[in-house]
Design an enzyme around this catalytic site. Structure first.
Site, short mmCIF file in Angstrom:
data_model
loop_
_atom_site.label_atom_id
_atom_site.label_comp_id
_atom_site.label_asym_id
_atom_site.label_seq_id
_atom_site.Cartn_x
_atom_site.Cartn_y
_atom_site.Cartn_z
N GLU A 38 0.81 -1.21 0.00
CA GLU A 38 0.00 0.00 0.00
C GLU A 38 0.85 1.27 0.00
OE1 GLU A 38 -3.30 0.57 -0.38
OE2 GLU A 38 -2.78 2.69 -0.25
N THR A 80 -5.88 1.54 -5.57
CA THR A 80 -5.48 0.13 -5.39
C THR A 80 -6.15 -0.78 -6.41
OG1 THR A 80 -5.40 0.52 -2.99
CG2 THR A 80 -5.25 -1.76 -3.72
N HIS A 195 -1.49 3.47 4.66
CA HIS A 195 -2.49 4.19 3.86
C HIS A 195 -2.67 5.57 4.44
CE1 HIS A 195 -6.26 5.25 1.93
NE2 HIS A 195 -6.20 4.17 1.18
N ASP A 254 1.52 -0.11 -4.91
CA ASP A 254 0.29 -0.01 -5.72
C ASP A 254 0.13 1.35 -6.40
OD1 ASP A 254 -0.42 1.34 -3.34
OD2 ASP A 254 -2.39 0.38 -3.17
#
Ligand code: GP9
Ligand code: MN
Length: 409
Positions: A38, A80, A195, A254
């Protein structure tokens, strides 16, 4: 209609399709771990903050793997989910919206569908609600056999932070689920702790935040460092479970974590002004391909997420899907180094084209636009064909019905 597909097919066929490397088949029959990291950007690799490595484990792993340091994310608004789509289909994401939301009814030829024919079981592990990004529907379309969503995990206040289950717990709880799968498997793990807005529990802070005063940038380093540690533990567990030797590991960032709204803080971190050239270069994400027994090597060919699928399938000795892939085997010496961004910008061997400016890639100096024209055209053509296939659901004209999904002869 089907003539649109003929034109898309002849475009795909005209491209250089015989790009293969000596590594073709090097991982035949192996399990595949696909680890979606992430918001992990390339600039943190091998970088220190206050004298401490930000990604000590990833650095060590990269040294012991094929590490692609000129690899770009190619996502759009689908974040994502776009990266998942691109990686599994070797097609581009859409110019607006998320294909995971808008085109779940389409026919695709995704990696799980291809691998089924070779005896693989496919699964995605992600401790979020199944409906997030419409994954529950899109995973069916893409041929995933299993989706271990949030309901398969024990998620409590104590083991959560930010968006949900902490990565360390996520990986730990994934192990028994993974061990139930028949082998060989294609298993995708989507991490979450790193994130935005990069929240962490004090006990998880293994590095001090940066001190730019921009909280997103400052805390980003702490959650990246936390992910790095969680990944280290996971790899140890994979070894303890006896799964390491028979597997290969593909890890990729990602998409960006630090948006262009944080240029001032990023300039402080990097020690230089964030021009459009630098901003484009910040779209690099790490790609690490770890094959047990293979010596480490850093590869600096320019590539992007669409190249993952052909690279992986070739490692497994599979050419299915080559004729529908927009990317190329990253190990092939005869591939053209190229990364196309969703807005039509691109990076190739010599140029970085972004914000309608053509830059010399080597030193970031502005050069005449004409130098970038061939690349602009090449990028636009590829994006258009990919978009046409998705908007027109064109693969339905050439694919056999499930479960074969083979390209009709
Ligand atoms: C949500 C996770 C994060 O399930 O994949 O999504 P993002 O906001 O990065 O697209
Ligand atoms: Mn993401």
């Amino acid at each position: 209609d089907s003539t649109d597909m003929e034109s898309a097919q002849s475009y795909l066929a005209q491209r250089q399709q015989d790009v293969r490397s000596p590594l073709f088949g090097a991982a035949e029959g192996k399990n595949v771990f696909l680890i979606s990291m992430e918001s992990l950007q390339g600039f943190v690799m091998y970088r220190e903050l206050n004298g401490q490595a930000i990604t000590p484990y990833l650095n060590a792993l990269a040294q012991d793997s094929y590490y692609f340091d000129q690899f770009y994310h190619q996502t759009g608004q689908g974040k994502t989910s776009d990266s998942e789509f691109i990686v599994d289909n070797s097609m581009f994401a859409l110019p607006s919206g998320a294909v995971f939301f808008t085109h779940t009814q389409n026919r695709f030829l995704a990696t799980p569908q291809i691998l089924k024919k070779y005896g693989y079981t496919s699964a995605s592990f992600h401790a979020n609600d199944a409906t997030f990004w419409n994954r529950d529907l899109m995973y069916d379309t893409l041929g995933y056999d299993h989706f271990f969503d949030k309901s398969y995990y024990e998620v409590t206040e104590e083991n959560s932070v930010g968006w949900g289950l902490r990565d360390k717990d996520f990986f730990e709880q994934s192990m028994p689920l993974l061990q139930q799968l028949p082998q060989p498997f294609y298993a995708k793990f989507i991490s979450l702790t790193n994130h935005f807005p990069y929240e962490y529990e004090p006990e998880d802070a293994l590095i001090d935040p940066a001190e730019t005063g921009d909280a997103s940038v400052d805390n980003y380093f702490v959650t990246v460092r936390y992910f790095d540690e969680a990944l280290k533990h996971f790899m140890e567990q994979v070894k303890d479970a006896g799964l390491y030797e028979d597997s290969i590991f593909i890890l990729y960032g990602d998409h960006y974590g630090i948006s262009e709204n944080h240029k001032k803080a990023m300039a402080e971190i990097l020690g230089r002004e964030i021009t459009p050239y630098e901003q484009a270069q910040l779209q690099r994400v790490p790609l690490i391909i770890h094959i047990p027994g293979h010596e480490g090597k850093t590869l600096s060919t320019v590539g992007g997420q669409i190249d993952v699928r052909p690279t992986l399938l070739h490692l497994l000795g599979i050419t299915d899907g080559d004729h529908l892939s927009f990317g190329y085997d990253l190990f092939a010496e005869n591939r053209v180094p190229f990364a196309i961004f969703r807005d039509g910008s691109f990076v190739n061997e010599d140029h970085v084209y972004t914000s309608e400016i053509c830059y010399n890639r080597a030193d970031g100096s502005e050069i005449e636009l004409a130098a970038c024209e061939p690349g602009i055209e090449r990028a636009g053509t590829a994006l258009n064909y990919s978009d046409e296939i998705i908007y027109g659901d064109l693969l339905r004209f050439i694919l056999d019905d499930a479960p074969t999904n083979a390209i009709k002869q």
